[in-house]
Motif scaffolding. Structure first.
Motif, short mmCIF file in Angstrom:
data_model
loop_
_atom_site.label_atom_id
_atom_site.label_comp_id
_atom_site.label_asym_id
_atom_site.label_seq_id
_atom_site.Cartn_x
_atom_site.Cartn_y
_atom_site.Cartn_z
N TYR A 33 45.99 -41.61 45.80
CA TYR A 33 46.64 -41.51 44.50
C TYR A 33 45.89 -42.37 43.48
O TYR A 33 45.40 -43.44 43.81
N TYR A 35 46.73 -44.16 39.71
CA TYR A 35 47.75 -44.51 38.73
C TYR A 35 47.09 -45.30 37.60
O TYR A 35 46.01 -45.88 37.78
N GLN A 37 48.16 -48.31 34.69
CA GLN A 37 49.18 -49.26 34.26
C GLN A 37 48.73 -49.95 32.99
O GLN A 37 47.78 -50.73 33.01
N LEU A 43 53.87 -48.02 36.24
CA LEU A 43 52.74 -47.20 36.66
C LEU A 43 52.91 -45.76 36.21
O LEU A 43 53.99 -45.20 36.29
N PHE A 45 51.56 -42.05 37.00
CA PHE A 45 50.84 -41.23 37.96
C PHE A 45 49.77 -40.40 37.26
O PHE A 45 50.02 -39.80 36.22
N TYR A 48 46.68 -36.86 42.55
CA TYR A 48 46.98 -37.04 43.97
C TYR A 48 46.12 -36.10 44.79
O TYR A 48 46.01 -34.92 44.49
N LEU A 91 44.86 -48.11 39.06
CA LEU A 91 45.17 -48.46 40.44
C LEU A 91 45.02 -47.25 41.34
O LEU A 91 45.40 -46.13 40.98
N GLN B 2 60.44 -42.14 32.17
CA GLN B 2 60.31 -42.67 33.50
C GLN B 2 61.44 -42.16 34.37
O GLN B 2 62.59 -42.09 33.98
N PHE B 88 58.90 -53.25 41.18
CA PHE B 88 58.98 -51.86 40.74
C PHE B 88 59.70 -51.01 41.77
O PHE B 88 59.50 -51.18 42.97
N GLN B 98 54.78 -36.18 47.14
CA GLN B 98 53.47 -35.80 46.62
C GLN B 98 53.05 -36.68 45.46
O GLN B 98 51.89 -36.90 45.25
N PHE B 100 54.66 -40.18 43.13
CA PHE B 100 55.76 -41.09 42.91
C PHE B 100 55.81 -41.52 41.46
O PHE B 100 54.78 -41.68 40.82
N PHE B 102 57.04 -44.42 38.95
CA PHE B 102 57.41 -45.83 38.93
C PHE B 102 58.12 -46.17 37.62
O PHE B 102 57.78 -45.66 36.57
N GLY B 103 59.09 -47.07 37.72
CA GLY B 103 59.70 -47.59 36.52
C GLY B 103 58.86 -48.68 35.90
O GLY B 103 57.81 -49.04 36.43
#
Lengths: 120, 112
Positions: A33, A35, A37, A43, A45, A48, A91, B2, B88, B98, B100, B102-103
Protein backbone atom coordinates in the motif's frame (compact mmCIF):
# COMPACT_ATOMS: atom_id res chain seq x y z
CA UNK A 1 13.88 -9.73 10.27
CA UNK A 2 13.97 -6.64 8.14
CA UNK A 3 10.91 -4.44 8.10
CA UNK A 4 9.54 -2.26 5.34
CA UNK A 5 12.14 0.16 4.07
CA UNK A 6 11.69 3.32 2.05
CA UNK A 7 14.06 5.58 0.24
CA UNK A 8 14.96 8.32 0.25
CA UNK A 9 14.02 9.33 3.78
CA UNK A 10 13.90 12.97 2.72
CA UNK A 11 13.49 14.52 -0.69
CA UNK A 12 13.51 18.21 -1.52
CA UNK A 13 12.66 19.12 -5.07
CA UNK A 14 11.67 22.11 -7.12
CA UNK A 15 8.18 22.62 -8.41
CA UNK A 16 7.73 20.98 -11.79
CA UNK A 17 10.35 18.28 -11.33
CA UNK A 18 9.59 14.56 -11.25
CA UNK A 19 10.35 12.42 -8.19
CA UNK A 20 10.53 8.71 -7.54
CA UNK A 21 9.95 7.17 -4.15
CA UNK A 22 10.93 3.60 -3.44
CA UNK A 23 9.46 0.97 -1.13
CA UNK A 24 10.93 -2.40 -0.22
CA UNK A 25 8.22 -4.48 1.46
CA UNK A 26 8.75 -7.31 3.89
CA UNK A 27 9.79 -10.45 2.05
CA UNK A 28 6.80 -12.66 1.36
CA UNK A 29 4.22 -9.91 1.73
CA UNK A 30 2.14 -9.82 -1.41
CA UNK A 31 0.02 -6.80 -0.51
CA UNK A 32 1.59 -3.35 -0.74
CA UNK A 33 0.00 0.00 0.00
CA UNK A 34 1.00 3.60 -0.54
CA UNK A 35 -0.40 6.37 1.67
CA UNK A 36 0.20 10.08 1.96
CA UNK A 37 0.18 12.02 5.20
CA UNK A 38 0.09 15.77 5.17
CA UNK A 39 1.29 17.68 8.21
CA UNK A 40 -1.02 17.09 11.15
CA UNK A 41 -3.44 15.05 9.07
CA UNK A 42 -4.43 11.41 8.90
CA UNK A 43 -3.36 9.00 6.22
CA UNK A 44 -4.73 9.26 2.73
CA UNK A 45 -4.85 6.03 0.75
CA UNK A 46 -3.20 6.27 -2.65
CA UNK A 47 -2.79 2.85 -4.25
CA UNK A 48 -2.84 -0.85 -3.40
CA UNK A 49 -1.10 -3.83 -5.02
CA UNK A 50 -2.11 -7.42 -4.34
CA UNK A 51 -0.08 -10.15 -6.03
CA UNK A 52 -0.51 -10.16 -9.79
CA UNK A 53 -3.92 -8.49 -9.71
CA UNK A 54 -4.49 -5.10 -11.26
CA UNK A 55 -3.68 -2.43 -8.68
CA UNK A 56 -6.39 -0.41 -6.97
CA UNK A 57 -5.53 3.11 -8.06
CA UNK A 58 -8.67 4.72 -6.70
CA UNK A 59 -6.80 6.92 -4.25
CA UNK A 60 -4.36 8.55 -6.63
CA UNK A 61 -5.13 12.29 -6.53
CA UNK A 62 -4.25 13.05 -10.15
CA UNK A 63 -2.73 11.56 -13.29
CA UNK A 64 0.62 13.00 -12.23
CA UNK A 65 0.81 10.14 -9.74
CA UNK A 66 1.66 6.61 -10.80
CA UNK A 67 3.11 3.52 -9.15
CA UNK A 68 4.68 0.29 -10.23
CA UNK A 69 5.49 -2.90 -8.45
CA UNK A 70 8.11 -4.94 -10.23
CA UNK A 71 8.36 -8.67 -9.69
CA UNK A 72 5.80 -8.53 -6.94
CA UNK A 73 8.27 -6.95 -4.56
CA UNK A 74 9.79 -3.47 -4.78
CA UNK A 75 7.43 -0.62 -5.57
CA UNK A 76 8.11 2.83 -6.97
CA UNK A 77 5.75 5.77 -6.60
CA UNK A 78 6.35 8.44 -9.23
CA UNK A 79 5.09 11.98 -9.05
CA UNK A 80 5.46 13.96 -12.25
CA UNK A 81 5.59 17.76 -12.45
CA UNK A 82 5.48 18.09 -8.69
CA UNK A 83 3.39 20.82 -7.09
CA UNK A 84 3.74 22.41 -3.68
CA UNK A 85 0.59 20.66 -2.48
CA UNK A 86 2.36 17.34 -3.08
CA UNK A 87 4.54 18.08 -0.06
CA UNK A 88 3.81 15.38 2.52
CA UNK A 89 5.16 12.21 4.05
CA UNK A 90 4.62 9.25 1.76
CA UNK A 91 4.21 5.99 3.64
CA UNK A 92 4.41 2.48 2.29
CA UNK A 93 3.00 -0.57 4.03
CA UNK A 94 2.94 -4.26 3.27
CA UNK A 95 0.91 -7.18 4.55
CA UNK A 96 0.48 -10.88 4.05
CA UNK A 97 -1.74 -12.19 1.28
CA UNK A 98 -5.43 -11.58 1.63
CA UNK A 99 -7.85 -14.44 1.88
CA UNK A 100 -11.36 -13.12 1.55
CA UNK A 101 -13.07 -16.03 3.27
CA UNK A 102 -10.39 -16.52 5.92
CA UNK A 103 -10.95 -15.49 9.51
CA UNK A 104 -7.24 -15.19 10.25
CA UNK A 105 -5.66 -11.88 11.14
CA UNK A 106 -4.24 -11.54 7.68
CA UNK A 107 -4.29 -7.86 7.04
CA UNK A 108 -2.15 -6.21 9.68
CA UNK A 109 -0.12 -3.67 7.79
CA UNK A 110 3.55 -3.06 8.51
CA UNK A 111 4.60 0.47 7.72
CA UNK A 112 7.89 1.86 6.55
CA UNK A 113 9.39 5.01 8.04
CA UNK A 114 8.14 7.13 5.16
CA UNK A 115 9.68 9.58 2.73
CA UNK A 116 9.28 13.25 3.55
CA UNK A 117 8.77 15.12 0.29
CA UNK A 118 9.16 18.86 0.18
CA UNK A 119 8.32 20.70 -3.02
CA UNK A 120 9.70 24.22 -3.11
CA UNK B 1 -14.51 12.66 4.01
CA UNK B 2 -12.63 10.44 6.39
CA UNK B 3 -14.19 7.08 7.21
CA UNK B 4 -12.61 6.90 10.64
CA UNK B 5 -12.78 9.94 12.83
CA UNK B 6 -10.89 9.95 16.09
CA UNK B 7 -11.98 11.90 19.09
CA UNK B 8 -10.54 13.86 20.82
CA UNK B 9 -8.06 15.43 18.44
CA UNK B 10 -5.63 15.97 21.29
CA UNK B 11 -5.42 14.58 24.79
CA UNK B 12 -3.03 15.48 27.57
CA UNK B 13 -2.85 13.40 30.76
CA UNK B 14 -0.52 12.70 33.66
CA UNK B 15 1.59 9.60 33.79
CA UNK B 16 -0.31 6.78 35.47
CA UNK B 17 -3.72 7.97 34.33
CA UNK B 18 -5.84 6.14 31.78
CA UNK B 19 -6.31 7.51 28.28
CA UNK B 20 -9.41 6.87 26.22
CA UNK B 21 -9.66 7.63 22.53
CA UNK B 22 -12.69 7.11 20.36
CA UNK B 23 -13.19 6.38 16.70
CA UNK B 24 -16.38 6.66 14.69
CA UNK B 25 -17.00 5.42 11.19
CA UNK B 26 -19.78 5.64 8.65
CA UNK B 27 -20.17 2.43 6.66
CA UNK B 28 -20.16 -1.23 7.65
CA UNK B 29 -16.77 -2.80 8.22
CA UNK B 30 -15.10 -6.18 8.46
CA UNK B 31 -12.51 -5.03 10.92
CA UNK B 32 -11.07 -1.99 12.60
CA UNK B 33 -7.45 -1.44 13.51
CA UNK B 34 -5.61 0.93 15.79
CA UNK B 35 -2.13 2.21 15.00
CA UNK B 36 0.37 4.34 16.85
CA UNK B 37 2.73 6.82 15.30
CA UNK B 38 5.61 8.26 17.24
CA UNK B 39 6.82 11.64 16.06
CA UNK B 40 8.85 11.36 12.90
CA UNK B 41 8.38 7.62 12.58
CA UNK B 42 6.23 5.14 10.72
CA UNK B 43 3.05 3.63 12.03
CA UNK B 44 3.01 0.63 14.32
CA UNK B 45 0.05 -1.72 14.39
CA UNK B 46 -1.47 -2.04 17.87
CA UNK B 47 -4.56 -4.18 17.63
CA UNK B 48 -7.17 -5.46 15.19
CA UNK B 49 -10.76 -6.09 16.16
CA UNK B 50 -13.20 -7.85 13.85
CA UNK B 51 -16.79 -6.83 13.32
CA UNK B 52 -18.05 -9.85 15.28
CA UNK B 53 -15.89 -9.02 18.29
CA UNK B 54 -16.83 -6.58 21.03
CA UNK B 55 -13.65 -6.27 23.05
CA UNK B 56 -9.96 -7.18 22.77
CA UNK B 57 -7.05 -6.78 25.10
CA UNK B 58 -3.34 -6.50 24.48
CA UNK B 59 -1.19 -5.65 27.47
CA UNK B 60 -2.28 -2.24 28.73
CA UNK B 61 -4.50 -1.72 25.70
CA UNK B 62 -8.20 -2.42 25.58
CA UNK B 63 -10.23 -1.92 22.43
CA UNK B 64 -14.00 -2.06 22.23
CA UNK B 65 -16.19 -2.09 19.15
CA UNK B 66 -19.86 -1.19 18.97
CA UNK B 67 -21.08 -1.87 15.45
CA UNK B 68 -24.57 -0.59 16.24
CA UNK B 69 -23.07 2.82 17.03
CA UNK B 70 -20.30 2.45 14.44
CA UNK B 71 -17.72 3.36 17.03
CA UNK B 72 -14.64 1.99 18.72
CA UNK B 73 -12.62 3.05 21.70
CA UNK B 74 -8.99 2.53 22.62
CA UNK B 75 -8.14 2.57 26.31
CA UNK B 76 -4.56 2.77 27.50
CA UNK B 77 -4.30 2.02 31.19
CA UNK B 78 -1.58 3.25 33.54
CA UNK B 79 -0.14 5.50 30.85
CA UNK B 80 3.58 6.16 30.54
CA UNK B 81 5.53 9.00 28.99
CA UNK B 82 6.54 6.57 26.23
CA UNK B 83 2.88 6.31 25.21
CA UNK B 84 3.09 9.87 23.90
CA UNK B 85 2.22 9.53 20.20
CA UNK B 86 -0.56 9.94 17.69
CA UNK B 87 -3.11 7.17 17.56
CA UNK B 88 -5.06 6.34 14.42
CA UNK B 89 -7.96 4.05 13.75
CA UNK B 90 -8.36 2.47 10.34
CA UNK B 91 -11.36 0.75 8.84
CA UNK B 92 -11.67 -1.42 5.76
CA UNK B 93 -15.03 -0.11 4.55
CA UNK B 94 -16.39 -3.65 4.09
CA UNK B 95 -14.10 -4.36 1.15
CA UNK B 96 -12.09 -7.16 2.75
CA UNK B 97 -9.09 -5.07 3.52
CA UNK B 98 -8.27 -3.93 0.03
CA UNK B 99 -7.69 -0.47 1.29
CA UNK B 100 -7.94 1.12 4.65
CA UNK B 101 -9.18 4.55 5.53
CA UNK B 102 -7.46 6.30 8.40
CA UNK B 103 -8.83 9.05 10.56
CA UNK B 104 -6.91 12.22 11.39
CA UNK B 105 -5.68 10.72 14.65
CA UNK B 106 -5.61 11.63 18.32
CA UNK B 107 -2.43 13.22 19.58
CA UNK B 108 -1.78 11.89 23.08
CA UNK B 109 0.66 13.60 25.42
CA UNK B 110 1.53 11.83 28.65
CA UNK B 111 3.21 14.19 31.07
CA UNK B 112 5.73 12.84 33.58
Amino acid sequence: GAGVSQSPSNKVTEKGKDVELRCDPISGHTALYWYRQSLGQGLEFLIYFQGNSAPDKSGLPSDRFSAERTGGSVSTLTIQRTQQEDSAVYLCASSLALSVNSRRSYNEQFFGPGTRLTVL
Amino acid sequence: SQQGEEDPQALSIQEGENATMNCSYKTSINNLQWYRQNSGRGLVHLILIRSNEREKHSGRLRVTLDTSKKSSSLLITASRAADTASYFCATDENNYGQNFVFGPGTRLSVLP
